[in-house]
Write a protein that holds these residues in place. Structure first.
Motif, PDB file in Angstrom:
ATOM      1  N   ASP A 106       0.837  -1.204   0.000  1.00  0.00           N
ATOM      2  CA  ASP A 106       0.000   0.000   0.000  1.00  0.00           C
ATOM      3  C   ASP A 106       0.871   1.253   0.000  1.00  0.00           C
ATOM      4  O   ASP A 106       1.594   1.512   0.970  1.00  0.00           O
ATOM      5  CB  ASP A 106      -0.908  -0.015   1.233  1.00  0.00           C
ATOM      6  N   PRO A 107       0.831   2.058  -1.054  1.00  0.00           N
ATOM      7  CA  PRO A 107       1.652   3.279  -1.070  1.00  0.00           C
ATOM      8  C   PRO A 107       1.285   4.264   0.034  1.00  0.00           C
ATOM      9  O   PRO A 107       2.136   5.066   0.446  1.00  0.00           O
ATOM     10  CB  PRO A 107       1.394   3.873  -2.461  1.00  0.00           C
ATOM     11  N   GLY A 111       5.067   5.500   5.038  1.00  0.00           N
ATOM     12  CA  GLY A 111       5.674   6.132   6.209  1.00  0.00           C
ATOM     13  C   GLY A 111       5.413   5.402   7.515  1.00  0.00           C
ATOM     14  O   GLY A 111       5.899   5.835   8.564  1.00  0.00           O
ATOM     15  N   THR A 112       4.671   4.306   7.465  1.00  0.00           N
ATOM     16  CA  THR A 112       4.366   3.523   8.675  1.00  0.00           C
ATOM     17  C   THR A 112       5.222   2.270   8.671  1.00  0.00           C
ATOM     18  O   THR A 112       5.037   1.385   7.834  1.00  0.00           O
ATOM     19  CB  THR A 112       2.888   3.136   8.719  1.00  0.00           C
ATOM     20  N   PRO A 129       6.414  -0.144  -2.097  1.00  0.00           N
ATOM     21  CA  PRO A 129       6.061  -0.981  -3.243  1.00  0.00           C
ATOM     22  C   PRO A 129       6.475  -0.293  -4.538  1.00  0.00           C
ATOM     23  O   PRO A 129       6.774   0.908  -4.541  1.00  0.00           O
ATOM     24  CB  PRO A 129       4.539  -1.100  -3.131  1.00  0.00           C
ATOM     25  N   TYR A 130       6.490  -1.049  -5.631  1.00  0.00           N
ATOM     26  CA  TYR A 130       6.794  -0.420  -6.918  1.00  0.00           C
ATOM     27  C   TYR A 130       5.770   0.671  -7.189  1.00  0.00           C
ATOM     28  O   TYR A 130       4.560   0.458  -7.074  1.00  0.00           O
ATOM     29  CB  TYR A 130       6.764  -1.451  -8.046  1.00  0.00           C
ATOM     30  N   LEU A 131       6.241   1.864  -7.555  1.00  0.00           N
ATOM     31  CA  LEU A 131       5.377   3.030  -7.716  1.00  0.00           C
ATOM     32  C   LEU A 131       5.339   3.452  -9.184  1.00  0.00           C
ATOM     33  O   LEU A 131       6.328   3.951  -9.715  1.00  0.00           O
ATOM     34  CB  LEU A 131       5.887   4.192  -6.850  1.00  0.00           C
ATOM     35  N   TRP A 140      -1.007  11.662  -3.974  1.00  0.00           N
ATOM     36  CA  TRP A 140      -0.169  12.765  -3.518  1.00  0.00           C
ATOM     37  C   TRP A 140      -0.347  13.960  -4.456  1.00  0.00           C
ATOM     38  O   TRP A 140       0.576  14.335  -5.207  1.00  0.00           O
ATOM     39  CB  TRP A 140       1.297  12.328  -3.465  1.00  0.00           C
ATOM     40  N   PRO A 141      -1.514  14.578  -4.440  1.00  0.00           N
ATOM     41  CA  PRO A 141      -1.782  15.696  -5.354  1.00  0.00           C
ATOM     42  C   PRO A 141      -0.886  16.901  -5.104  1.00  0.00           C
ATOM     43  O   PRO A 141      -0.783  17.782  -5.967  1.00  0.00           O
ATOM     44  CB  PRO A 141      -3.253  16.036  -5.081  1.00  0.00           C
TER      45      PRO A 141
END
Length: 389
Positions: A106-107, A111-112, A129-131, A140-141
């Motif tokens: 999960d993108p 940060g967790t 993960p692969y983004l 992430w607007p």
């Protein structure tokens, strides 16, 4: 804490039409024994667990067996998704797996961290993960540091590592980042993934990975050390003849109370060696070669001037695991700069015209002695036939 860094299992990939499942199961069994023998605390798998976004049932079974076997050694297991994986399908298993096996896809959770304690305190593992920029930019607007939309791997990974560093500030202790991408500084001969594009948009600067005590990368099939704390482990199997000279194995990463204390290479066995044999077909089929390589995967590059009859059948009679045959004639390049039409016009006899044609289509190689005899016989027969008309 002791960490084993592996990646790019590619469960389900074939090698020239042959399944690699049994060979991979053998290698992963050896890896599990290494985890046990070396008292590894955490196993990190940095993406491309599967070779397909729609893996077969057998591929799921192999993954499940491997993860359970690793967990049974007493190690924690942390898995991230790669570009070959379906993050949704791989992540679906996360809630079904036992405690101590973590699948991070999960993108929004970059940060967790997954936190593992040892005698020196916590170690925080941040899984990226692969983004794919076109897919994840909706999350992430705000864009990159300059407010631009995330359109490249470099921008997207930079943003992900900002989230990791924010997580590090919120969680005191040592840290490890896990990512699947193409980082700047990779040796292009190390075994590049099939989909890796080396244009600037897909290359992630090494400075992006500043911060963690260790960065475990996946995506490249040969081991790479981009810095003391930034490395690729490569694939556990050879998946192409281009990888045949690359070692297979994993990195053993040791952390002490201050951070990274040492990294060493742990080599894996190769179930069946890969070899490229070059020479004439007769030379390749020599007794010496057969004795040395009958049990290997073979790529045969034969250099005979003319294509040989049924080369694969003949090769497999001596090399049962011959997977590829290539014809690369060992002949001089054409030095005659005249066009084919000009050479034909210069030809005096029919034999000259046949010779000009052969030189044109065979890179300057004219008729052999035996072919010359045959050509003359055919032409003489035509002359005799014309005389009878």
């Amino acid at each position: 804490m002791r960490i084993l860094h592996t990646s790019d299992w590619h469960i389900g990939r074939t090698f020239h039409g042959t399944s690699t499942m049994d060979a991979l199961a053998e290698v992963l069994g050896a890896l599990t024994e290494q985890v046990r023998e070396n008292a590894v605390d955490v196993v990190v798998i940095a993406g491309d667990v599967f070779d397909s976004a729609t893996p077969s049932a057998a591929a799921y079974t192999l993954l499940g067996d491997a993860l359970v076997a690793l967990h049974d050694t007493g190690a924690r297991v942390i898995v991230t998704s790669g570009n070959h994986d379906s993050a949704a399908r791989l992540g679906f298993q996360a809630r079904l797996l036992r405690d101590g096996i973590h699948v991070l896809t999960d993108p929004l959770s970059i940060g967790t961290p997954v936190t593992v304690e040892d005698a020196d305190g916590p170690v925080h593992f941040f899984g990226i993960p692969y983004l794919e920029p076109a897919i994840v930019r909706q999350h992430w607007p705000e864009g990159d540091a300059d407010g631009r939309p995330l359109r490249s791997q470099a921008q997207t990974m930079a943003h992900a590592m900002q989230l990791v560093r924010a997580g590090m500030r919120a969680h005191e202790g040592r840290s490890v980042a896990i990512a699947h991408c193409f980082a700047a500084g990779v040796d292009a001969t190390a075994g590049l993934e099939r989909e890796v594009r080396q244009g600037g948009l897909d290359v992630v600067p090494l400075s992006v990975f500043d911060g963690p005590d260790y960065v475990a990368l996946g995506h490249i099939h040969g081991r790479q050390q981009l810095g003391e704390r930034v490395r690729y482990a490569g694939a556990p199997l050879h998946y192409s003849f281009g990888e045949q000279h690359k070692q297979r194995g994993s990195w053993i990463v040791d952390l002490d109370s201050a951070g990274l204390s040492g990294v060493s290479w742990l080599e894996l066995p190769v179930p069946r060696r890969l070899v490229t044999l070059t020479g004439t077909l007769a030379e390749i089929l020599s007794e010496t070669n057969v004795a040395a390589h009958a049990g290997d995967w073979v790529c045969a590059v034969y250099t005979d001037v003319l294509p040989q009859t049924e080369p694969m059948r003949r090769l497999r009679e001596s090399f049962p695991y011959c997977a590829m045959v290539q014809h690369q004639p060992d002949v001089a390049a054409v030095t005659d700069e005249r066009s084919y039409v000009q050479r034909l016009r210069a030809a005096v006899t029919d034999a000259d015209r046949v010779e000009a044609f052969l030189e044109h289509v065979r890179e300057g190689q004219g008729a052999s002695e035996a072919e010359g005899v045959l050509i003359r016989d055919v032409l003489d027969e035509r002359v005799r036939a014309d005389a009878l008309v």
